[in-house]
Scaffold this motif. Sequence first.
Motif, PDB file in Angstrom:
ATOM      1  N   THR A 161       0.809  -1.190   0.053  1.00 59.88           N
ATOM      2  CA  THR A 161      -0.057   0.268  -0.044  1.00 59.88           C
ATOM      3  C   THR A 161       0.702   1.280  -0.202  1.00 59.88           C
ATOM      4  OG1 THR A 161      -1.827   1.121   1.108  1.00 59.88           O
ATOM      5  CG2 THR A 161      -0.257   0.007   2.376  1.00 59.88           C
ATOM      6  N   MET A 162       2.152   1.196   0.630  1.00 60.62           N
ATOM      7  CA  MET A 162       2.794   2.470   0.814  1.00 60.62           C
ATOM      8  C   MET A 162       3.593   2.902  -0.500  1.00 60.62           C
ATOM      9  SD  MET A 162       4.465   2.619   4.647  1.00 60.62           S
ATOM     10  CE  MET A 162       5.538   1.216   4.468  1.00 60.62           C
ATOM     11  N   THR A 163       3.634   1.514  -1.105  1.00 60.25           N
ATOM     12  CA  THR A 163       4.278   2.062  -2.605  1.00 60.25           C
ATOM     13  C   THR A 163       3.428   2.534  -3.541  1.00 60.25           C
ATOM     14  OG1 THR A 163       5.904   0.084  -2.331  1.00 60.25           O
ATOM     15  CG2 THR A 163       5.659   0.829  -4.638  1.00 60.25           C
ATOM     16  N   GLY A 194       7.988   7.593   6.893  1.00 60.12           N
ATOM     17  CA  GLY A 194       8.547   7.894   7.985  1.00 60.12           C
ATOM     18  C   GLY A 194       7.982   9.158   8.753  1.00 60.12           C
ATOM     19  N   MET A 195       6.878   9.062   9.434  1.00 59.50           N
ATOM     20  CA  MET A 195       6.427  10.433  10.099  1.00 59.50           C
ATOM     21  C   MET A 195       6.446  10.540  11.594  1.00 59.50           C
ATOM     22  SD  MET A 195       3.103  11.168   7.699  1.00 59.50           S
ATOM     23  CE  MET A 195       2.301   9.750   8.273  1.00 59.50           C
ATOM     24  N   THR A 196       6.195   9.301  12.156  1.00 61.94           N
ATOM     25  CA  THR A 196       6.071   9.257  13.644  1.00 61.94           C
ATOM     26  C   THR A 196       7.328   9.246  14.232  1.00 61.94           C
ATOM     27  OG1 THR A 196       4.088   7.862  13.180  1.00 61.94           O
ATOM     28  CG2 THR A 196       4.966   7.975  15.504  1.00 61.94           C
ATOM     29  N   GLU A 197       7.452  10.259  15.284  1.00 57.14           N
ATOM     30  CA  GLU A 197       8.607  10.407  16.231  1.00 57.14           C
ATOM     31  C   GLU A 197       7.936  10.068  17.632  1.00 57.14           C
ATOM     32  OE1 GLU A 197      10.691  14.005  15.464  1.00 57.14           O
ATOM     33  OE2 GLU A 197      11.113  13.376  13.393  1.00 57.14           O
ATOM     34  N   GLY A 241       2.930  11.215  17.102  1.00 57.83           N
ATOM     35  CA  GLY A 241       2.632  10.499  15.758  1.00 57.83           C
ATOM     36  C   GLY A 241       1.536  11.566  15.121  1.00 57.83           C
ATOM     37  N   THR A 242       0.448  11.722  15.876  1.00 60.80           N
ATOM     38  CA  THR A 242      -0.754  12.404  15.296  1.00 60.80           C
ATOM     39  C   THR A 242      -0.186  13.887  15.089  1.00 60.80           C
ATOM     40  OG1 THR A 242      -2.330  11.231  16.626  1.00 60.80           O
ATOM     41  CG2 THR A 242      -2.907  13.349  15.768  1.00 60.80           C
ATOM     42  N   ASP A 243       0.654  14.435  16.073  1.00 64.33           N
ATOM     43  CA  ASP A 243       1.095  15.825  15.757  1.00 64.33           C
ATOM     44  C   ASP A 243       2.435  15.962  15.124  1.00 64.33           C
ATOM     45  OD1 ASP A 243       1.592  18.270  16.128  1.00 64.33           O
ATOM     46  OD2 ASP A 243       1.854  18.174  18.315  1.00 64.33           O
ATOM     47  N   TRP A 258      10.093   6.729  15.346  1.00 60.07           N
ATOM     48  CA  TRP A 258       9.839   6.017  16.268  1.00 60.07           C
ATOM     49  C   TRP A 258       9.132   4.803  15.671  1.00 60.07           C
ATOM     50  CZ3 TRP A 258      10.654   3.937  20.979  1.00 60.07           C
ATOM     51  CH2 TRP A 258       9.752   3.562  21.618  1.00 60.07           C
ATOM     52  N   PHE A 259       8.428   4.946  14.679  1.00 56.69           N
ATOM     53  CA  PHE A 259       7.788   3.642  13.759  1.00 56.69           C
ATOM     54  C   PHE A 259       8.244   4.122  12.425  1.00 56.69           C
ATOM     55  CE2 PHE A 259       4.908   3.504  17.496  1.00 56.69           C
ATOM     56  CZ  PHE A 259       4.436   2.195  17.663  1.00 56.69           C
ATOM     57  N   MET A 260       8.648   3.238  12.012  1.00 55.95           N
ATOM     58  CA  MET A 260       9.098   3.092  10.448  1.00 55.95           C
ATOM     59  C   MET A 260       9.035   1.853   9.921  1.00 55.95           C
ATOM     60  SD  MET A 260      11.508   5.315   8.286  1.00 55.95           S
ATOM     61  CE  MET A 260      12.767   4.216   7.685  1.00 55.95           C
ATOM     62  N   SER A 261       7.604   1.489   9.255  1.00 56.49           N
ATOM     63  CA  SER A 261       7.559  -0.027   8.984  1.00 56.49           C
ATOM     64  C   SER A 261       8.021  -0.410   7.525  1.00 56.49           C
ATOM     65  CB  SER A 261       5.935  -0.250   8.840  1.00 56.49           C
ATOM     66  OG  SER A 261       5.396  -0.054  10.021  1.00 56.49           O
ATOM     67  N   ALA A 290      -6.995   0.631  12.483  1.00 54.95           N
ATOM     68  CA  ALA A 290      -7.525   1.965  13.146  1.00 54.95           C
ATOM     69  C   ALA A 290      -6.528   2.827  13.810  1.00 54.95           C
ATOM     70  CB  ALA A 290      -8.708   1.476  14.161  1.00 54.95           C
ATOM     71  N   ILE A 291      -5.441   2.223  13.958  1.00 59.47           N
ATOM     72  CA  ILE A 291      -4.441   3.035  14.787  1.00 59.47           C
ATOM     73  C   ILE A 291      -3.569   3.869  13.872  1.00 59.47           C
ATOM     74  CG2 ILE A 291      -2.251   3.060  16.316  1.00 59.47           C
ATOM     75  CD1 ILE A 291      -3.777   0.470  17.747  1.00 59.47           C
ATOM     76  N   TRP A 292      -2.943   3.001  12.923  1.00 56.77           N
ATOM     77  CA  TRP A 292      -2.027   3.666  11.882  1.00 56.77           C
ATOM     78  C   TRP A 292      -2.776   4.496  10.832  1.00 56.77           C
ATOM     79  CZ3 TRP A 292       1.023  -1.013   9.843  1.00 56.77           C
ATOM     80  CH2 TRP A 292       0.309  -1.778   9.190  1.00 56.77           C
ATOM     81  N   ASN A 350      -9.981   8.879  16.565  1.00 54.30           N
ATOM     82  CA  ASN A 350     -10.351  10.349  16.916  1.00 54.30           C
ATOM     83  C   ASN A 350      -9.825  11.277  15.671  1.00 54.30           C
ATOM     84  OD1 ASN A 350     -11.550   9.625  19.156  1.00 54.30           O
ATOM     85  ND2 ASN A 350      -9.699  10.560  20.553  1.00 54.30           N
ATOM     86  N   VAL A 351      -8.679  11.043  15.463  1.00 47.92           N
ATOM     87  CA  VAL A 351      -8.125  11.853  14.305  1.00 47.92           C
ATOM     88  C   VAL A 351      -9.013  11.778  13.065  1.00 47.92           C
ATOM     89  CG1 VAL A 351      -5.960  12.219  12.883  1.00 47.92           C
ATOM     90  CG2 VAL A 351      -5.880  11.434  15.119  1.00 47.92           C
ATOM     91  N   MET A 352      -9.624  10.656  12.617  1.00 54.68           N
ATOM     92  CA  MET A 352     -10.326  10.546  11.548  1.00 54.68           C
ATOM     93  C   MET A 352     -11.804  11.421  11.779  1.00 54.68           C
ATOM     94  SD  MET A 352      -8.967   8.817   9.324  1.00 54.68           S
ATOM     95  CE  MET A 352      -7.584   9.666   9.797  1.00 54.68           C
ATOM     96  N   CYS A 353     -12.074  11.442  12.978  1.00 54.85           N
ATOM     97  CA  CYS A 353     -13.484  12.272  13.216  1.00 54.85           C
ATOM     98  C   CYS A 353     -13.084  13.723  13.239  1.00 54.85           C
ATOM     99  CB  CYS A 353     -13.834  12.032  14.702  1.00 54.85           C
ATOM    100  SG  CYS A 353     -14.480  10.373  14.851  1.00 54.85           S
ATOM    101  N   LEU A 354     -11.820  14.039  13.569  1.00 55.35           N
ATOM    102  CA  LEU A 354     -11.386  15.477  13.632  1.00 55.35           C
ATOM    103  C   LEU A 354     -11.226  15.983  12.092  1.00 55.35           C
ATOM    104  CD1 LEU A 354      -8.730  15.754  16.355  1.00 55.35           C
ATOM    105  CD2 LEU A 354     -11.238  16.618  16.425  1.00 55.35           C
ATOM    106  N   ASP A 355     -10.789  14.957  11.110  1.00 54.56           N
ATOM    107  CA  ASP A 355     -10.470  15.294   9.547  1.00 54.56           C
ATOM    108  C   ASP A 355     -11.786  15.462   9.015  1.00 54.56           C
ATOM    109  OD1 ASP A 355      -8.823  15.531   7.609  1.00 54.56           O
ATOM    110  OD2 ASP A 355      -8.939  13.731   6.825  1.00 54.56           O
TER     111      ASP A 355
END
Length: 547
Positions: free
Chosen positions: A142-144, A188-191, A195-197, A219-222, A427-429, A434-439
């Motif tokens: 999916t990332m590619t 790679g975004m999350t530190e 992560g959200t911020d 902090w997460f890079m899959s 649901a997490i990544w 909540n982030v989806m609802c804010l979006d």
Amino acid sequence: MTQPSFATHEVFNQSPPFEDVDLFALDRPLGDAVAANGGGAAEKELSEFGRHWGSAAMAERGRLANENTPKLRTFDARGNRRDVVEFHPAYHELMAHSAHAGVHNSTWDTQGRPAGGASEVVRAARFYMAAQVETGHLCPITMTRASVAALASQPDLLAKAMPVIATRSYDPGFTPWWTKRGMTLGMGMTEKQGGTDVRSNMTRATRDGDAYRIVGHKWFMSAPMCDAFLVLAQAGEGLTCFFMPRFAPDGSVNALHFQRLKDKLGNRSNASSEVEFENAYGLRVGEEGKGIRTIIQMVQLTRQDCAIASVGLMRSGLAHALHHARHRSVFQKHLADQPLMQAVLSDMALHVEASVALVMRLCRSFDRAPDDAGEAAYVRLLTPAIKYWTCKSAPGFLYEAMECLGGNGYVEEGILARHYREAPVNAIWEGSGNVMCLDVLRALSREADAASAVLQGLVGETEGLPGASETAAFIGKIFRWPDSERVARLAVEKLALLAAAAALNQISPRSAELFAATRLAATHPAMYGAVDLASADIKSLLMRALP
Ligand SMILES: Cc1cc2nc3c(=O)[nH]c(=O)nc-3n(C[C@H](O)[C@H](O)[C@H](O)COP(=O)(O)OP(=O)(O)OC[C@H]3O[C@@H](n4cnc5c(N)ncnc54)[C@H](O)[C@@H]3O)c2cc1C
């Protein structure tokens, strides 16, 4: 079926494995949803894919890839840094099969422009079927696919990378991407501090000629064996997106130093790393300071895939549950013929039928969005709402599916325990619930007219369905509240339910009626099977789900 006897007993009344099946042909709601959304011409190739991915051999690859988890080799025997991750051959085979079918790139043409037609719908059907067999390897897939949308902000780089992304070869070699037959990309975004911020990212990028040097961590890079990553780092003008390859242009290994791999609840075949960048080489993607705007193009697509994968997992749970219930007898009667089990299975079938109709409808919007503002508005408003509803409903659904198999559902030899452990990650990544609802709230406030037109469209498409107009009125009212964040979950769930009823109504009005009666006109009980469907409806829902 009677099995060979043991010294102490005979084995009987165990359901045979649900393998060597056509995952497409057996799934009428999928076929109907693909056809209703423009992908009918691909039926033959989807059936071929369904037979291949439904084979016992693919199921075995899924098992092996998850039981033999990836290993980080930070150093070699002489103490030199290696920073490579080793995977079981089964993982590589899964990657090769997905790449061969274009699951990682078929929505793009060779220049990286949207491929058009029903390419999103057809590719989504493949992604959905592959998710029923093994989801971990779908992370780099999916990332590619999604990375192309962000790379479009840097046309010179896209032009160089696209010939390698656009192939259907999987090349696992640890060599520079420009020498390979095919490449994969990660993100790679999350530190640690956010992560959200992502605005709080501390990783810094400093100009070095045409390139940048990047210092910091993720902090997460899959999928750390991807050939390159799109990462966020602070540059002079603010948060910026960078293309960070595993090899620098001179052929030396780039300074991505993996600290360790995460020990995860599920998603075991996929590696997720903690990484430090020690002056790593990177190329800017898009303008400095526009990193979020650039990478969100990628995230929009991975969110779409989170929803598709979640529905795929639920479909697999339903198919295994139904299959088992048709073979297993309790009190001299098949489970599938016991009224209470029928109530559970048919309610679950209704949930999956609506969910698959909904995600395929969303994919149709992705197909049409480049030329149709109304469809683009649908994508903008409903992608987060659909990710929210499908991903958050999957763990509870899979728990129920597992229970349909009794004790056999809970043990690791079956696939349902793995699906259950996998489900929460979607649901997490890529933005948690909540982030989806804010979006959704953001889309409503920034693009109010477009969002209101989408809602009006749903009202038209659900006309006459029980509870639909009341649900739409409630959504409209709640989103206008000054303190709408406090009630956003309720409104976003109702928005997804209304959209699901609308999507289903185009395919199966009878199913849409049942869905609306049990989910719009009434609040669905916490447990599946606690709604009263007529026996004729039960029979037809179950036959559609698995003939
Ligand atoms: C297996 C796995 C693999 C991953 N791989 C990658 C990867 O490859 N690349 C990458 O960049 N990241 C990756 N991630 C990280 C993932 O994207 C983040 O964990 C996720 O975005 C949440 O960020 P966080 O962990 O910092 O939690 P936080 O941002 O601290 O959020 C915690 C909770 O607070 C909620 N929340 C946040 N803001 C608000 C608000 N304003 N109001 C109300 N609630 C709020 C969130 O919804 C969440 O439930 C991975 C995560 C996992 C589990």
